[in-house]
Design a protein around this motif. Structure first.
Motif, PDB file in Angstrom:
ATOM      1  N   TYR A   1      31.193  35.215  38.068  1.00 47.96           N
ATOM      2  CA  TYR A   1      32.130  36.465  37.286  1.00 47.96           C
ATOM      3  C   TYR A   1      33.275  35.724  36.527  1.00 47.96           C
ATOM      4  O   TYR A   1      34.421  35.457  36.844  1.00 47.96           O
ATOM      5  N   SER A   2      33.212  36.194  35.168  1.00 48.92           N
ATOM      6  CA  SER A   2      33.922  35.008  34.556  1.00 48.92           C
ATOM      7  C   SER A   2      34.173  35.750  32.752  1.00 48.92           C
ATOM      8  O   SER A   2      33.635  36.181  32.463  1.00 48.92           O
ATOM      9  N   PHE A   3      35.621  36.110  32.127  1.00 55.74           N
ATOM     10  CA  PHE A   3      35.919  36.979  31.364  1.00 55.74           C
ATOM     11  C   PHE A   3      37.199  35.534  30.972  1.00 55.74           C
ATOM     12  O   PHE A   3      38.010  35.930  31.798  1.00 55.74           O
ATOM     13  N   VAL A   4      37.324  36.554  29.615  1.00 50.78           N
ATOM     14  CA  VAL A   4      38.135  35.807  27.987  1.00 50.78           C
ATOM     15  C   VAL A   4      38.491  36.849  28.145  1.00 50.78           C
ATOM     16  O   VAL A   4      38.180  37.254  27.371  1.00 50.78           O
TER      17      VAL A   4
ATOM     18  N   THR B   1      40.618  32.331  30.612  1.00 50.76           N
ATOM     19  CA  THR B   1      39.410  32.581  31.270  1.00 50.76           C
ATOM     20  C   THR B   1      40.057  32.981  32.053  1.00 50.76           C
ATOM     21  O   THR B   1      40.365  32.320  33.284  1.00 50.76           O
ATOM     22  N   ILE B   2      40.031  33.941  32.927  1.00 52.50           N
ATOM     23  CA  ILE B   2      39.600  34.833  34.133  1.00 52.50           C
ATOM     24  C   ILE B   2      38.566  34.813  34.756  1.00 52.50           C
ATOM     25  O   ILE B   2      37.099  35.584  34.735  1.00 52.50           O
ATOM     26  N   THR B   3      38.256  33.740  36.157  1.00 55.00           N
ATOM     27  CA  THR B   3      37.669  33.720  37.017  1.00 55.00           C
ATOM     28  C   THR B   3      37.864  34.048  38.578  1.00 55.00           C
ATOM     29  O   THR B   3      38.252  34.071  39.077  1.00 55.00           O
ATOM     30  N   ALA B   4      36.543  35.219  38.542  1.00 54.94           N
ATOM     31  CA  ALA B   4      37.030  35.749  40.374  1.00 54.94           C
ATOM     32  C   ALA B   4      36.013  35.068  40.727  1.00 54.94           C
ATOM     33  O   ALA B   4      34.404  35.150  40.349  1.00 54.94           O
TER      34      ALA B   4
ATOM     35  N   VAL C   1      32.181  43.366  38.825  1.00 58.34           N
ATOM     36  CA  VAL C   1      33.527  42.667  38.532  1.00 58.34           C
ATOM     37  C   VAL C   1      34.067  42.945  37.438  1.00 58.34           C
ATOM     38  O   VAL C   1      33.682  43.009  36.573  1.00 58.34           O
ATOM     39  N   GLU C   2      35.978  44.075  38.070  1.00 56.53           N
ATOM     40  CA  GLU C   2      36.296  44.659  36.765  1.00 56.53           C
ATOM     41  C   GLU C   2      37.336  43.684  36.636  1.00 56.53           C
ATOM     42  O   GLU C   2      38.033  42.802  37.545  1.00 56.53           O
ATOM     43  N   PHE C   3      38.000  43.355  35.528  1.00 56.32           N
ATOM     44  CA  PHE C   3      39.247  42.161  35.040  1.00 56.32           C
ATOM     45  C   PHE C   3      40.036  43.243  34.735  1.00 56.32           C
ATOM     46  O   PHE C   3      39.927  44.206  33.598  1.00 56.32           O
ATOM     47  N   PHE C   4      41.126  43.355  35.410  1.00 58.52           N
ATOM     48  CA  PHE C   4      42.399  44.458  34.390  1.00 58.52           C
ATOM     49  C   PHE C   4      44.031  43.864  34.489  1.00 58.52           C
ATOM     50  O   PHE C   4      44.370  42.597  35.042  1.00 58.52           O
ATOM     51  N   GLN C   5      44.360  44.290  33.604  1.00 53.90           N
ATOM     52  CA  GLN C   5      45.539  43.793  33.543  1.00 53.90           C
ATOM     53  C   GLN C   5      46.388  44.566  33.918  1.00 53.90           C
ATOM     54  O   GLN C   5      46.891  45.866  32.820  1.00 53.90           O
ATOM     55  N   GLY C   6      46.949  44.694  34.906  1.00 58.60           N
ATOM     56  CA  GLY C   6      48.124  45.877  35.311  1.00 58.60           C
ATOM     57  C   GLY C   6      46.884  47.392  35.338  1.00 58.60           C
ATOM     58  O   GLY C   6      46.243  46.716  36.391  1.00 58.60           O
ATOM     59  N   ALA C   7      46.798  48.237  34.813  1.00 54.05           N
ATOM     60  CA  ALA C   7      46.419  49.126  35.246  1.00 54.05           C
ATOM     61  C   ALA C   7      45.041  49.170  33.776  1.00 54.05           C
ATOM     62  O   ALA C   7      44.561  50.259  34.235  1.00 54.05           O
ATOM     63  N   THR C   8      45.311  48.148  32.741  1.00 56.80           N
ATOM     64  CA  THR C   8      44.459  47.690  31.664  1.00 56.80           C
ATOM     65  C   THR C   8      43.373  47.717  32.135  1.00 56.80           C
ATOM     66  O   THR C   8      43.794  46.207  32.569  1.00 56.80           O
ATOM     67  N   LYS C   9      42.159  48.387  31.837  1.00 62.39           N
ATOM     68  CA  LYS C   9      40.953  47.672  32.153  1.00 62.39           C
ATOM     69  C   LYS C   9      40.865  45.940  30.967  1.00 62.39           C
ATOM     70  O   LYS C   9      40.315  46.959  29.271  1.00 62.39           O
TER      71      LYS C   9
ATOM     72  N   GLN D   1      34.191  43.893  31.800  1.00 63.06           N
ATOM     73  CA  GLN D   1      33.985  43.419  33.421  1.00 63.06           C
ATOM     74  C   GLN D   1      32.447  43.219  33.093  1.00 63.06           C
ATOM     75  O   GLN D   1      32.094  42.278  32.279  1.00 63.06           O
ATOM     76  N   VAL D   2      32.164  42.221  34.382  1.00 62.18           N
ATOM     77  CA  VAL D   2      30.627  41.267  34.331  1.00 62.18           C
ATOM     78  C   VAL D   2      29.978  41.627  35.802  1.00 62.18           C
ATOM     79  O   VAL D   2      30.116  42.021  36.470  1.00 62.18           O
TER      80      VAL D   2
END
Length: 299
Positions: free
Chosen positions: A184-187, A152-155, A167-175, A178-179
């Motif tokens: 602003y939380s994404f699993v 769970t990523i929370t910003a 708010v968009e979430f990325f791992q490296g350059a890979t999206k 978004q919320v």
């Protein structure tokens, strides 16, 4: 100030003097060149604006320039910087932090005799869209997870002069996703083993963006241990009796696991007491228990 008279003399030496005439000759005031109206974005100095000063009776180096602002909230007098020397002078205007609007700026040049001249121009400060502020609050930097992981990523995201649009979430350059609104939380689901750098990117209502500092996480596989259950069979006088062993993993694995096994003599001896066996048992991903391929006892 001067008193003037005229004296006339005729051919026989007689003279006469006119009535007194008083005149005054004054020092002309200094001069200062015009400055065009100025426009600058919010919280941005204008840079050095050049202008000229002069005086017909004294040197330009003796002239003193002062400044004033009609809107001291927008442009404090202390934020009007005067520079240059002699005839060539400059003025730099620095708007106050967070302010927009208009101010009339007056520059006055004064000579040693107290005479002065002024020039007036307008400063307009236009609004600037400030980018949002964003940071990842969870997971913590350096956090560790067990594969397959659900992370769970929370910003946290704010915008000082507008609203946060997404708010968009990325791992490296890979999206990853978004919320559009708080929280602003994404699993991020089913994450395999590896090291990852996570970032969050916030966009405000006018399109300005900001990217968080990266958060590093590690996802690791659980070490797998293999166990095999004991089996007891009765030895008959004829034929064979199968002995089925159950082989188990200490935890499911996200990858296929292969286990090589073989029988070995103890008090029972092959091939008289049992038939030897040697083969490989495979566990599909997420499976932790399986039966073997029946080493067989000999009755």
């Amino acid at each position: 100030n001067y008193a003037l008279t005229a004296k006339v003399t005729d051919n026989l030496g007689a003279t006469a003097v006119s009535a007194l005439v008083n005149i005054a000759v004054t020092n002309p005031p200094p001069i200062i060149s015009a400055i065009a109206d100025q426009t600058t974005p919010q919280e941005t100095p204008t840079g050095a604006i050049p202008f000229m000063v002069g005086d017909v009776t004294t040197g330009a180096a003796t002239l003193v320039v002062t400044a004033d602002s009609s809107n001291k909230t927008l442009l404090p007098v202390a934020n009007i910087g005067l520079g240059g020397a002699g005839a060539g002078r400059t003025v730099t205007l620095t708007p106050a932090t967070g302010q927009t609007g208009k101010s009339t700026v007056t520059l006055t040049v004064t000579d040693t005799g107290g005479l002065s001249a002024s020039t007036v121009f307008a400063l307009t400060v236009t609004p600037t869209n400030h980018p949002p502020i964003v940071s990842i609050t969870s997971p913590a930097n350096g956090a560790s997870f067990t594969a397959p992981a659900n992370v769970t990523i929370t910003a946290s995201a704010t915008d000082s002069d507008g609203t946060v649009a997404k708010v968009e979430f990325f791992q490296g350059a890979t999206k990853l996703g978004q919320v559009a609104s708080a929280p602003y939380s994404f699993v991020w689901s089913n994450v395999s083993a590896g090291n990852y750098a996570l970032t969050a990117k916030a966009t405000d209502n006018l399109g300005a963006t900001a990217v968080s500092a990266p958060t590093s996480i590690a996802v690791t596989n659980v070490p797998v241990a293999v166990s095999i259950g004991d089996v007891r069979v009765l030895e008959g006088n004829s034929g064979t009796t199968p002995a089925v062993f159950t082989v188990s993993l200490s935890a499911p694995s996200e990858k296929q696991v292969s286990v090589d096994f073989a029988t070995a003599d103890g008090t029972a001896l092959a091939p008289g007491d049992y038939l030897p066996a040697q083969r490989t048992l495979s566990f599909a991903p997420q499976i932790d228990t399986g039966g073997d391929a029946n080493p067989t006892g000999l009755a």
